[in-house]
Design an enzyme around this catalytic site. Structure first.
Site, PDB file in Angstrom:
ATOM      1  N   ASN A 163      22.218  59.139 -33.960  1.00 54.48           N
ATOM      2  CA  ASN A 163      22.986  59.654 -35.094  1.00 54.48           C
ATOM      3  C   ASN A 163      22.027  60.511 -35.917  1.00 54.48           C
ATOM      4  O   ASN A 163      21.156  59.984 -36.595  1.00 54.48           O
ATOM      5  CB  ASN A 163      23.533  58.480 -35.927  1.00 54.48           C
ATOM      6  CG  ASN A 163      24.216  58.954 -37.201  1.00 54.48           C
ATOM      7  OD1 ASN A 163      24.422  60.152 -37.402  1.00 54.48           O
ATOM      8  ND2 ASN A 163      24.566  58.011 -38.073  1.00 54.48           N
ATOM      9  N   TRP A 164      22.207  61.797 -35.808  1.00 54.02           N
ATOM     10  CA  TRP A 164      21.274  62.716 -36.483  1.00 54.02           C
ATOM     11  C   TRP A 164      21.565  62.886 -37.968  1.00 54.02           C
ATOM     12  O   TRP A 164      20.829  63.553 -38.675  1.00 54.02           O
ATOM     13  CB  TRP A 164      21.284  64.081 -35.779  1.00 54.02           C
ATOM     14  CG  TRP A 164      20.370  64.135 -34.605  1.00 54.02           C
ATOM     15  CD1 TRP A 164      19.774  63.060 -33.987  1.00 54.02           C
ATOM     16  CD2 TRP A 164      19.899  65.299 -33.912  1.00 54.02           C
ATOM     17  NE1 TRP A 164      18.978  63.486 -32.949  1.00 54.02           N
ATOM     18  CE2 TRP A 164      19.032  64.852 -32.876  1.00 54.02           C
ATOM     19  CE3 TRP A 164      20.128  66.661 -34.047  1.00 54.02           C
ATOM     20  CZ2 TRP A 164      18.401  65.732 -31.998  1.00 54.02           C
ATOM     21  CZ3 TRP A 164      19.503  67.534 -33.170  1.00 54.02           C
ATOM     22  CH2 TRP A 164      18.642  67.077 -32.161  1.00 54.02           C
ATOM     23  N   LYS A 165      22.686  62.328 -38.432  1.00 59.75           N
ATOM     24  CA  LYS A 165      23.052  62.454 -39.852  1.00 59.75           C
ATOM     25  C   LYS A 165      22.988  63.932 -40.273  1.00 59.75           C
ATOM     26  O   LYS A 165      23.264  64.797 -39.457  1.00 59.75           O
ATOM     27  CB  LYS A 165      22.156  61.546 -40.702  1.00 59.75           C
ATOM     28  CG  LYS A 165      22.144  60.110 -40.121  1.00 59.75           C
ATOM     29  CD  LYS A 165      21.566  59.081 -41.003  1.00 59.75           C
ATOM     30  CE  LYS A 165      21.692  57.719 -40.330  1.00 59.75           C
ATOM     31  NZ  LYS A 165      21.333  56.612 -41.185  1.00 59.75           N
ATOM     32  N   HIS A 185      31.133  55.104 -40.975  1.00 57.92           N
ATOM     33  CA  HIS A 185      29.711  54.862 -41.258  1.00 57.92           C
ATOM     34  C   HIS A 185      29.533  54.512 -42.737  1.00 57.92           C
ATOM     35  O   HIS A 185      30.241  55.053 -43.590  1.00 57.92           O
ATOM     36  CB  HIS A 185      28.892  56.101 -40.897  1.00 57.92           C
ATOM     37  CG  HIS A 185      27.420  55.807 -40.833  1.00 57.92           C
ATOM     38  ND1 HIS A 185      26.638  55.701 -41.960  1.00 57.92           N
ATOM     39  CD2 HIS A 185      26.606  55.553 -39.779  1.00 57.92           C
ATOM     40  CE1 HIS A 185      25.402  55.409 -41.594  1.00 57.92           C
ATOM     41  NE2 HIS A 185      25.346  55.313 -40.273  1.00 57.92           N
ATOM     42  N   GLU A 239      27.459  55.408 -44.790  1.00 59.76           N
ATOM     43  CA  GLU A 239      27.134  56.561 -45.638  1.00 59.76           C
ATOM     44  C   GLU A 239      28.401  57.353 -46.001  1.00 59.76           C
ATOM     45  O   GLU A 239      28.418  58.059 -47.002  1.00 59.76           O
ATOM     46  CB  GLU A 239      26.076  57.436 -44.944  1.00 59.76           C
ATOM     47  CG  GLU A 239      24.710  56.753 -44.995  1.00 59.76           C
ATOM     48  CD  GLU A 239      23.767  57.083 -43.849  1.00 59.76           C
ATOM     49  OE1 GLU A 239      24.028  58.043 -43.113  1.00 59.76           O
ATOM     50  OE2 GLU A 239      22.768  56.351 -43.683  1.00 59.76           O
ATOM     51  N   GLU A 282      26.556  47.573 -38.091  1.00 58.23           N
ATOM     52  CA  GLU A 282      25.403  48.103 -38.807  1.00 58.23           C
ATOM     53  C   GLU A 282      25.307  47.470 -40.185  1.00 58.23           C
ATOM     54  O   GLU A 282      25.985  47.916 -41.121  1.00 58.23           O
ATOM     55  CB  GLU A 282      25.541  49.623 -38.996  1.00 58.23           C
ATOM     56  CG  GLU A 282      25.814  50.350 -37.723  1.00 58.23           C
ATOM     57  CD  GLU A 282      25.395  51.825 -37.810  1.00 58.23           C
ATOM     58  OE1 GLU A 282      25.687  52.536 -36.864  1.00 58.23           O
ATOM     59  OE2 GLU A 282      24.783  52.237 -38.809  1.00 58.23           O
ATOM     60  N   GLY A 336      17.763  52.347 -42.271  1.00 57.97           N
ATOM     61  CA  GLY A 336      16.650  53.100 -42.862  1.00 57.97           C
ATOM     62  C   GLY A 336      15.620  52.270 -43.607  1.00 57.97           C
ATOM     63  O   GLY A 336      14.772  52.814 -44.308  1.00 57.97           O
ATOM     64  N   SER A 344      17.665  50.404 -38.226  1.00 54.02           N
ATOM     65  CA  SER A 344      16.218  50.287 -37.974  1.00 54.02           C
ATOM     66  C   SER A 344      15.867  49.988 -36.512  1.00 54.02           C
ATOM     67  O   SER A 344      14.944  49.216 -36.241  1.00 54.02           O
ATOM     68  CB  SER A 344      15.604  49.242 -38.903  1.00 54.02           C
ATOM     69  OG  SER A 344      15.705  49.681 -40.241  1.00 54.02           O
ATOM     70  N   GLY A 372      19.387  55.901 -35.796  1.00 55.81           N
ATOM     71  CA  GLY A 372      19.334  56.966 -36.800  1.00 55.81           C
ATOM     72  C   GLY A 372      18.019  57.729 -36.715  1.00 55.81           C
ATOM     73  O   GLY A 372      17.799  58.526 -35.805  1.00 55.81           O
ATOM     74  N   GLY A 373      17.116  57.456 -37.650  1.00 50.35           N
ATOM     75  CA  GLY A 373      15.852  58.189 -37.776  1.00 50.35           C
ATOM     76  C   GLY A 373      15.118  58.406 -36.457  1.00 50.35           C
ATOM     77  O   GLY A 373      14.678  59.524 -36.166  1.00 50.35           O
TER      78      GLY A 373
END
Ligand code: 13P
Length: 243
Positions: A6-8, A93, A95, A162, A168, A204, A225-226
């Site tokens: 997930n590149w956000k 999500h 976010e 999640e 994160g 994470s 994610g990251g």
């Protein structure tokens, strides 16, 4: 297993380099049945979908409007996403929920995405406050009940658990808690789907934490994610998972 990036709100046209590089190493670390998906910003959907059409990498979006067309300035529908060549869409999500998206609206989005032949990655999870109040199961029940209301076939839905407090932060759930939660999520589905529902984990996930998740056989994959923006980290996650 699903390994989903997930590149956000990161990445531009030059980021194709990262995916090309991942693509060149992917066969060496994955099993035949594994699914490798990258959910990228809308601006990259068509370009990446065309570039990776004949590869192991599939492309997805990160949200959509609940209607197909209309006077909705600034929005993108599932029908439009399908038209770019993308095959997946993340919905619900945290976010997006943070900006006010509610389960009822997410339910309409899921229906629209399924109608347009996209596979939905439906995110659910509790906040730190809800966890501290021991409301995790209550929150998850509501997200499943309302979010998936009147959806008979879950073949094209992947549930991504999640915990919001894990996203994160580098903090991951205790294995025994995670096992319990996965069992709980399964219990929310009818007999017919209990053992068919695909449940992945997000929060994470990195080359180090992945070894902790290896032993939970009920997890069908990961939403990353990251670490999905780095070729080395993404490949190492898969490599370490199968070690
Ligand atoms: P991180 O892997 O950066 O914690 O993000 C998880 C996430 O939000 C996946 O959707």
């Amino acid at each position: 297993m699903y390994f989903i990036g997930n590149w956000k709100m990161y990445g531009d046209f030059s980021s194709i380099k990262i995916l090309k590089s991942i693509n060149s190493s992917i066969n060496a670390v994955t099993k035949k049945k594994d699914k490798i998906i990258f959910c990228v910003p809308y601006t990259l959907l068509n370009f990446f979908s065309l570039k990776f059409k004949k590869s192991k990498i599939a492309i997805g979006a990160q949200n959509c409007h609940h209607l197909e067309n209309g006077p909705f300035t600034g929005f993108v529908s599932s029908k439009m996403i399908k038209n770019t060549g993308a095959k997946y869409v993340i919905l619900g999500h945290s976010e997006s929920r943070n900006l006010g998206e509610k389960n009822k609206l997410i339910n309409l989005k899921i229906k629209s995405a399924i109608k347009n032949n996209l596979t939905v990655i439906y995110c659910i999870g509790e906040t730190l406050k809800e966890k501290r109040n021991k409301d995790t199961n209550k929150v998850l029940s509501k997200q499943i009940k309302i979010g998936l209301k009147n959806i008979k076939n879950i073949k094209n839905i992947i549930i991504s658990y999640e915990p919001v407090w894990s996203i994160g932060t580098g903090i991951i759930p205790k294995i025994k808690d995670l096992k319990k939660t996965i069992t709980f999520i399964k219990s929310k589905f009818s007999k017919k789907y209990k053992n068919k529902v695909k449940i992945i984990y997000g929060g994470s996930v990195n080359p180090k934490t992945i070894s902790t998740f290896r032993n939970i056989k009920d997890i069908n994959g990961f939403l990353i994610g990251g670490a999905s923006q780095s070729k080395k980290k993404f490949i190492d996650i898969i490599r370490n998972y199968y070690k």
